[in-house]
Write a protein that holds these residues in place. Structure first.
Motif, PDB file in Angstrom:
ATOM      1  N   UNK A  96     -19.611   3.984  12.602  1.00 19.03           N
ATOM      2  CA  UNK A  96     -18.828   3.702  14.418  1.00 19.03           C
ATOM      3  C   UNK A  96     -19.014   5.544  14.951  1.00 19.03           C
ATOM      4  N   UNK A  97     -18.983   6.351  14.340  1.00 22.07           N
ATOM      5  CA  UNK A  97     -19.178   8.110  15.262  1.00 22.07           C
ATOM      6  C   UNK A  97     -20.871   7.827  15.107  1.00 22.07           C
ATOM      7  N   UNK A 100     -21.138   5.191  18.665  1.00 29.08           N
ATOM      8  CA  UNK A 100     -19.910   6.772  19.448  1.00 29.08           C
ATOM      9  C   UNK A 100     -21.000   7.852  20.273  1.00 29.08           C
ATOM     10  N   UNK A 101     -21.719   7.941  19.553  1.00 31.13           N
ATOM     11  CA  UNK A 101     -22.347   8.858  19.863  1.00 31.13           C
ATOM     12  C   UNK A 101     -24.013   8.399  20.837  1.00 31.13           C
ATOM     13  N   UNK A 103     -24.078   5.761  21.920  1.00 33.12           N
ATOM     14  CA  UNK A 103     -23.854   4.813  23.152  1.00 33.12           C
ATOM     15  C   UNK A 103     -23.500   5.985  24.355  1.00 33.12           C
ATOM     16  N   UNK A 104     -23.127   7.118  23.997  1.00 37.03           N
ATOM     17  CA  UNK A 104     -22.390   8.110  24.960  1.00 37.03           C
ATOM     18  C   UNK A 104     -23.973   8.695  25.428  1.00 37.03           C
ATOM     19  N   UNK A 126     -23.106  -2.444  21.406  1.00 40.46           N
ATOM     20  CA  UNK A 126     -22.357  -3.419  21.574  1.00 40.46           C
ATOM     21  C   UNK A 126     -20.975  -2.660  22.128  1.00 40.46           C
ATOM     22  N   UNK A 127     -21.078  -1.988  23.134  1.00 35.09           N
ATOM     23  CA  UNK A 127     -19.531  -1.474  23.655  1.00 35.09           C
ATOM     24  C   UNK A 127     -20.114  -1.702  24.778  1.00 35.09           C
ATOM     25  N   UNK A 130     -21.516  -1.037  30.412  1.00 34.49           N
ATOM     26  CA  UNK A 130     -20.464  -0.580  30.733  1.00 34.49           C
ATOM     27  C   UNK A 130     -19.463   0.655  30.472  1.00 34.49           C
ATOM     28  N   UNK A 131     -20.532   1.270  28.807  1.00 29.48           N
ATOM     29  CA  UNK A 131     -19.574   1.783  28.474  1.00 29.48           C
ATOM     30  C   UNK A 131     -20.064   3.255  28.938  1.00 29.48           C
ATOM     31  N   UNK A 132     -19.510   4.708  29.431  1.00 30.98           N
ATOM     32  CA  UNK A 132     -19.122   5.535  30.135  1.00 30.98           C
ATOM     33  C   UNK A 132     -20.590   6.267  28.882  1.00 30.98           C
ATOM     34  N   UNK A 178     -11.739  16.625  26.927  1.00 28.40           N
ATOM     35  CA  UNK A 178     -11.679  15.217  26.446  1.00 28.40           C
ATOM     36  C   UNK A 178     -13.196  14.716  27.245  1.00 28.40           C
ATOM     37  N   UNK A 179     -13.333  13.875  27.274  1.00 27.75           N
ATOM     38  CA  UNK A 179     -15.368  13.153  27.369  1.00 27.75           C
ATOM     39  C   UNK A 179     -15.689  14.058  28.937  1.00 27.75           C
TER      40      UNK A 179
END
Lengths: 286, 607
Positions: A96-97, A100-101, A103-104, A126-127, A130-132, A178-179
């Protein structure tokens, strides 16, 4: 290869690593022990010359009795500890990490990530479309280096290298939260208006290519960067008497970038602006 | 350290705000005029750097006076404290109450969090924004929970100047909020704290018995109502005796983690490294929580006394009271209480003539929920970004300034007073076997009498709700705050103890009991919770920094969906939530998914 000092003798401690007895010197981290045992634990923010920041959380392992997973890079091995590195739970978090990485930020110039994505069956897309993402343009403020924060994973290595761990320039920090947290110089100014002394030690430690040599950035843009065609030669810097080692990366008989061996007992991979960037005269053929 | 400062200069006003805190500069190295001595040696350096912890107060000083922090002001503050400007910029941009961009002198924070959202915050915001458009001289900002849930919806106006003026409007109407923003000095006064305690004046209260009974600004009144008997008792018992009483009482921390207080005190007291520090965590920012505010506003001397007892027991001579920046009235009352206690020998070099030195310093937070995490709070006080540290080492060993530190929240500390006055055995008889003593609950939402309620541990959720008069059509109860979990209306017999809630698969957390009737759109509520955690993540570790964003995105996608249409995103939420719980550095990331998960599993939120 330079000689690495052995340091003072340390007592050994014993603990269990994936069901097998492991013996490591006191003060070793779980990651040290894993590497000694030939186990490959993925990590991005761990750096061989810096104190572990344990921010990426990729190297998490299971420790018996701990409520959460534990970062192998910073957690010291303790006598009697029972560590499992390859459980379903640890693998899930790493997967998952990675998703997350990936995808961003842009991990295309991060070595080993492609292999890990495959190994952990991570699916960053899979996010959804439109994933940020960061989606930032590279910042080119000068002729020496480029800050491409679209590739930044906020590992804090450049902050630590620029700050109290090596360079003591304190030119970079994390701003925001945060983000929206970003690596920034004071007032988010251009590098040229900052306290930066252009030692390039932040490039040396950057794991993703978010900080890179202008030379490399330009060649990548032109499609001429080819590591397979490069040779690496380690030599002594001729500018002063300290004796820093330089590793010259040469492609087509041109120096394309300069790094420094991390196992050098004097400099541990650090250089100054002259050693790192002052090579143009070598190839001045006029 | 070879610091580089830009050539931006502070204005006279900015300089005077910083100098009012730090005193005038002595040398051109830190911003004074050049003198002959400056050619010979440099001031500043280590001496100034040792005052790094004044960075946050310095940022407050500028923000309070000007309303925002300019480059010149930040650089001047950095010169005075020998702090690298890049680091100070990182700190200034970390806190929600600071701005490094120009903005109007008045900021109106309008709470849009759970209780206020249910009480019509969106309409209030729209109304206020329509009245206070651009050019009004007021910046309207949507705020996370202001800790005024019993009077929802709420707004807090802060007008920069010398002195800074604040006004609270709650329950707020558009007119009142606009009035508070336009002239905070003449806005109507807040109702007394006792109004938040429906039980005020009742017999049998232990923690709230003085709220509404004593004058919170009078030390004499406090003493007339039993104040300072606990400290006298502490001096009779000696530090080890106090720790024994606290241990025997079975008191566990009320901040959410439920760690045995006596054990924590003992572990700190026995550390050979000196000095020891005491930190009171008054950074109550959990949405739905306001009990610490009510205690501090209604009975401020109790906290001063309790901190003195805790400092005495653990061998600390300095206590830091880290108070959230959104509590101006608590700040004024505590400042007053500390000054009075100092003047009367209850703080200072020789407390009560017992030869024990102890003093309390208030440090203001600046709008960051994460600073309630104990190690993030240390970083915040020390002048760094409020990012949590990884543990071990634990605070009892290396805490504030790297020294052994005991950190307790307000409610925990205030419990120490009855423990000492009534004795540990009597205290331990209250409540249940593993959860002893009284407990405060912050009841808000769809109830007739929202407020802080004190009940002995073991009362059921239904009993607490009955005290507050739950309204018809109860749909769900959020227990423990945004990091807690939802329970169903048919689960109201769950006993409110640490072990009882654990057995029921939920948590007491910070003592939030927020009731929602069936008029509240659950998916919107869950979205707000996700938004809160995304906003408040410090950004240090990947699972929390990116995970909170991915969760919010998924909840956005399914806000109008149910069943099979939502199944994929719920699966995604679960996977990300599991990794966040397992791999995040601190409690924020580890618990960010709790409430949403419980809403899916227990309430069937998207079925």
């Amino acid at each position: 290869m330079t000689v690495t000092p052995l340091g003072i003798p340390r007592r050994m401690l014993e603990f269990t690593l994936d069901g097998e007895e492991a013996r490591v010197p006191e003060g070793s981290t779980i990651l040290d022990a894993c590497r000694a045992a030939g186990k490959d634990i993925p990590t991005l923010c761990e750096g061989d010359t810096l104190r572990p920041k344990n921010a990426c959380r990729l190297c998490v392992v299971e420790v018996e009795g701990a409520r959460t997973l534990v970062p192998a890079c910073s957690r010291k091995a303790e006598p009697g500890m029972e560590v499992r590195t390859d459980t379903e739970r640890a693998r899930h978090s790493r997967k998952v990490v990675l998703e997350l990485l990936a995808s961003s930020v842009d991990l295309s110039t991060t070595p080993e990530v492609a292999g890990w994505l495959k190994e952990y069956e991570a699916k960053p897309d899979r996010f959804g479309p439109d994933a940020a993402r960061l989606n930032e343009e590279p910042r080119v403020d000068d002729e020496l280096y480029v800050r491409d924060y679209d590739k930044c994973i906020l590992c804090y290595k450049c902050v630590d290298a620029c700050g109290d761990q090596w360079q003591n320039s304190f030119a970079i920090s994390v701003a925001g939260r945060g983000f929206d947290a970003r690596i920034a110089v004071e007032h988010d100014a251009p590098l040229t208006d900052s306290a930066c002394v252009y030692c390039g030690n932040c490039i040396e430690v950057c794991p993703t290519g978010a900080l890179s040599f202008k030379s490399e950035f330009d060649m990548r843009a032109a499609g001429t960067w080819d590591e397979a065609r490069q040779t690496e030669t380690t030599t002594v810097c001729a500018y002063c008497g300290v004796g820093c080692n330089l590793t010259l990366h040469v492609q087509d008989n041109e120096i394309v970038k300069v790094t420094s061996p991390h196992d050098n007992p004097v400099t541990h991979g650090n250089l100054c602006i002259k050693g790192r960037f002052g090579y143009q005269h070598v190839q001045n053929r006029d | 350290m070879d610091l580089h400062f830009g050539d931006s200069k502070p204005t006279d006003e900015e300089r005077s705000a910083v100098d009012a805190l730090l005193g005038p500069p002595e040398s051109s190295w830190e911003g004074a005029d050049r003198s002959d001595a400056d050619l010979r040696w440099a001031r500043g350096g280590r001496e100034a750097r040792d005052r790094r912890d004044l960075l946050l107060p310095g940022l407050h000083a500028v923000n309070d006076r000007i309303g925002w922090i300019s480059e010149g002001a930040l650089d001047y503050l950095c010169r005075r404290l020998t702090v690298p400007p890049a680091e100070a910029y990182g700190v200034a941009t970390f806190y929600a109450m600071f701005s490094v961009r120009p903005r109007p002198a008045t900021v109106l924070h309008v709470c849009t969090d759970l209780a206020c959202a249910a009480a019509g915050a969106p309409r209030l915001c729209a109304g206020i924004e329509a009245r206070l458009g651009p050019g009004s001289g007021v910046s309207v900002e949507r705020s996370p929970c202001l800790g005024l849930c019993e009077r929802a919806p709420a707004a807090l106006a802060i007008k920069a100047g010398d002195p800074v003026r604040t006004a609270v409007s709650a329950p707020a109407t558009v007119e009142e909020a606009v009035l508070a923003a336009n002239s905070p000095g003449s806005a109507p006064e807040e109702p007394p704290a006792a109004l938040a305690v429906p039980q005020a004046g009742q017999d049998g209260l232990m923690l709230l018995h003085r709220v509404g009974v004593v004058d919170p600004s009078s030390l004499d009144d406090y003493r007339a109502h039993g104040g300072y008997t606990a400290l006298r008792r502490a001096f009779e018992l000696g530090p080890a005796g106090v720790i024994r009483e606290v241990t025997d009482s079975g008191l566990v921390g009320r901040g959410g983690a439920a760690f045995p207080t006596g054990r924590k005190w003992q572990a700190t007291a026995s550390q050979p490294d000196r000095p020891h520090h005491l930190v009171c965590n008054a950074d109550e920012s959990e949405p739905g929580t306001f009990k610490d505010r009510v205690l501090m506003e209604g009975d401020p001397y109790a906290l001063v006394e309790a901190m003195t007892v805790a400092g005495y027991a653990t061998g600390a001579h300095k206590g830091y009271l880290y108070l959230r920046g959104e509590y101006p009235r608590a700040l004024h009352l505590l400042e007053h209480a500390i000054t009075q206690a100092r003047a009367r020998g209850l703080l200072g070099d020789d407390v009560l003539g017992q030869g024990y030195a102890f003093d309390i310093e208030i440090r203001r937070g600046a709008g960051a929920y994460i600073c309630g995490e104990e190690t993030a709070l240390f970083n915040s006080i020390e002048g760094y970004r409020g990012e949590p540290r990884s543990k071990p080492p634990f605070p009892v060993e290396k805490g504030l300034f790297g020294k052994p530190t005991v950190e307790n929240n307000v409610e925990t500390l205030v419990n120490v007073l009855p423990i000492l006055t009534m004795g540990a055995p009597a205290y331990a008889e209250i409540g249940t076997g593993r959860s002893t003593g009284p407990k405060l609950f912050c009841v808000s939402g769809s109830v007739e009498r929202p407020g802080v309620y004190e009940v002995p541990f073991g009362a059921t959720l239904g009993e607490v709700l009955a005290l507050a008069g739950v309204r018809e059509g109860l749909r769900a109860v959020l227990l423990g705050g945004a990091a807690g979990g939802f329970v169903r209306p048919d689960e109201l017999d769950v006993p409110l103890t640490f072990e009882g809630t654990r057995e029921a698969g939920t948590t007491l957390g910070s003592g939030v009991v927020m009731a929602f009737d069936d008029g509240v759109p659950l998916p919107r509520l869950l979205l707000r919770i996700a938004e809160f955690f995304r906003d408040e993540s410090c950004g240090q570790c990947v699972p929390c920094r990116v995970g909170t964003v991915r969760q919010e995105e998924a909840l956005h996608r399914i806000v109008e969906r149910t069943g099979a249409d939502a199944a994929d995103d719920i699966a995604l939420l679960r996977e990300v939530g599991r990794a966040m719980r397992d791999a995040s550095i601190c409690g924020l990331g580890q618990t960010a998914w709790n409430a949403v998960e419980s809403a899916i599993d227990r309430l069937g939120a998207y079925e």
